[in-house]
Design an enzyme around this catalytic site. Structure first.
Site, PDB file in Angstrom:
ATOM      1  N   HIS A  57       0.846  -1.194   0.000  1.00  0.00           N
ATOM      2  CA  HIS A  57       0.000   0.000   0.000  1.00  0.00           C
ATOM      3  C   HIS A  57       0.883   1.246   0.000  1.00  0.00           C
ATOM      4  O   HIS A  57       2.104   1.157   0.070  1.00  0.00           O
ATOM      5  CB  HIS A  57      -1.012  -0.011   1.149  1.00  0.00           C
ATOM      6  N   HIS A  59       1.321   3.946   1.987  1.00  0.00           N
ATOM      7  CA  HIS A  59       1.835   4.724   3.120  1.00  0.00           C
ATOM      8  C   HIS A  59       3.361   4.873   3.046  1.00  0.00           C
ATOM      9  O   HIS A  59       4.062   3.992   2.558  1.00  0.00           O
ATOM     10  CB  HIS A  59       1.419   4.074   4.445  1.00  0.00           C
ATOM     11  N   ASP A  61       5.725   4.707   5.155  1.00  0.00           N
ATOM     12  CA  ASP A  61       6.587   3.699   5.774  1.00  0.00           C
ATOM     13  C   ASP A  61       6.479   2.343   5.054  1.00  0.00           C
ATOM     14  O   ASP A  61       6.928   1.319   5.571  1.00  0.00           O
ATOM     15  CB  ASP A  61       6.292   3.558   7.272  1.00  0.00           C
ATOM     16  N   HIS A  62       5.901   2.362   3.861  1.00  0.00           N
ATOM     17  CA  HIS A  62       5.823   1.151   3.024  1.00  0.00           C
ATOM     18  C   HIS A  62       6.349   1.386   1.611  1.00  0.00           C
ATOM     19  O   HIS A  62       6.815   0.449   0.977  1.00  0.00           O
ATOM     20  CB  HIS A  62       4.377   0.621   2.979  1.00  0.00           C
ATOM     21  N   HIS A 115      -7.528  -0.705   5.459  1.00  0.00           N
ATOM     22  CA  HIS A 115      -6.505   0.189   6.025  1.00  0.00           C
ATOM     23  C   HIS A 115      -6.259   1.330   5.035  1.00  0.00           C
ATOM     24  O   HIS A 115      -6.278   2.505   5.403  1.00  0.00           O
ATOM     25  CB  HIS A 115      -5.252  -0.619   6.295  1.00  0.00           C
ATOM     26  N   ASP A 134      -0.223  -3.862   6.241  1.00  0.00           N
ATOM     27  CA  ASP A 134      -0.883  -3.362   7.458  1.00  0.00           C
ATOM     28  C   ASP A 134      -2.346  -3.809   7.539  1.00  0.00           C
ATOM     29  O   ASP A 134      -3.169  -3.126   8.155  1.00  0.00           O
ATOM     30  CB  ASP A 134      -0.837  -1.830   7.495  1.00  0.00           C
ATOM     31  N   HIS A 172       4.567  -4.621  11.161  1.00  0.00           N
ATOM     32  CA  HIS A 172       4.921  -3.885  12.381  1.00  0.00           C
ATOM     33  C   HIS A 172       5.032  -4.827  13.580  1.00  0.00           C
ATOM     34  O   HIS A 172       4.352  -5.844  13.651  1.00  0.00           O
ATOM     35  CB  HIS A 172       3.858  -2.832  12.716  1.00  0.00           C
TER      36      HIS A 172
HETATM   37 ZN   LIG Z   1      -0.109   1.642   6.544  1.00  0.00          ZN
END
Ligand SMILES: [Zn+2]
Length: 256
Positions: A57, A59, A61-62, A115, A134, A172
């Site tokens: 996805h 985001h 941090d991805h 998400h 996530d 995570h």
């Molecule tokens: Zn995420």
């Protein structure tokens, strides 16, 4: 023994980086790109060359490391079609039902929105591996930033339909906090209580609690257990629709 190897290492505060490597073809994929420096360091340590990025996805941090890694390694970036405009450097957009060839093996793409609106997971059925980003966490699930509870519950049911022995890599290390919440809503679940003790022990030793398995999550993760009488009683929704029990559980976790 599978020729696909997963190498897992910490990134940022509580993310995990994953490198998937084929000992047969020599290909290496980064599953998401939370942080460039540790990914490059681990590639170097292993002597692997990055050939693919598989994004779950959009985001930061991805997918935040996509461009720098692509520039440095000339790898191919594969990611969710429904978030194509938000995935830096995307070469190939994929969606639910598509197949991705990696290391001579097939990954099935599962659409798992909730998400984010276009979140996908990668399932390698022959290897019993799933990279879920996530969407599903050990004892938790992703926050609903862009989707509805009904969407997320459908997505989680799709993951629950994978074989119990499927090894699940989530992005995570949230497990210890998730366990405290899980115990608060399903206090009589003996499997959960045992697992929570095992998690505390692992974290005391600084060990990861990821990966997990579908079977273990189905037995202990409250977000997969809206049918549990114990959970329904605790959240005050005995006999309610499962999606409503899921929604209430998610809501309670948001303010836990
Ligand atoms: Zn995420």
């Amino acid at each position: 023994m599978s020729h696909l190897v997963v190498h897992q290492f910490p990134c940022l505060n509580d993310n995990y980086g994953f490198l998937l490597h084929s000992e047969e073809t020599g290909e290496t994929a980064a599953i998401d790109t939370p942080e460039v420096a540790p990914i490059l360091r681990e590639l170097d340590r292993k002597g692997w060359r990055l050939t693919h990025i598989l994004n779950t996805h959009h985001h930061f941090d991805h997918a935040g490391g996509n461009l720098e890694l692509k520039e440095k390694t000339d790898c191919t970036v594969i990611g969710p079609r429904d978030e194509a405009s938000k995935i830096p450097g995307l070469d190939r957009a994929v969606g639910d039902g598509d197949e991705v060839m990696f290391g001579g093996e097939v990954a099935r793409v599962l659409g798992v929105p909730g998400h984010t609106a276009g979140h996908i997971a990668y399932h390698f059925p022959e290897q019993n591996l799933a990279f879920v980003g996530d969407t599903l966490f050990a004892l938790g699930c992703g926050r609903l930033f862009e989707g509805t509870p009904a969407q997320m519950w459908t997505s989680l049911q799709r993951l629950m339909a994978l074989p119990d022995e499927t090894v699940v890599y989530c992005a995570h290390e949230y497990t210890q906090a998730n366990a405290r919440f899980a115990l608060s809503v399903e206090p009589d679940n003996e499997a959960l209580r045992m697992r929570a003790r095992a998690i505390d022990e692992k974290r005391r030793k600084g060990q990861p609690t990821v990966p997990t398995t579908i079977g273990l999550e189905k037995a202990t993760n409250p977000f997969l257990r809206p049918a549990s009488a114990d959970l329904q009683r605790t959240v005050g929704l005995e006999g309610a629709d499962l999606v409503d029990v899921f929604a209430r559980t998610r809501q309670l976790k948001d303010s836990f």
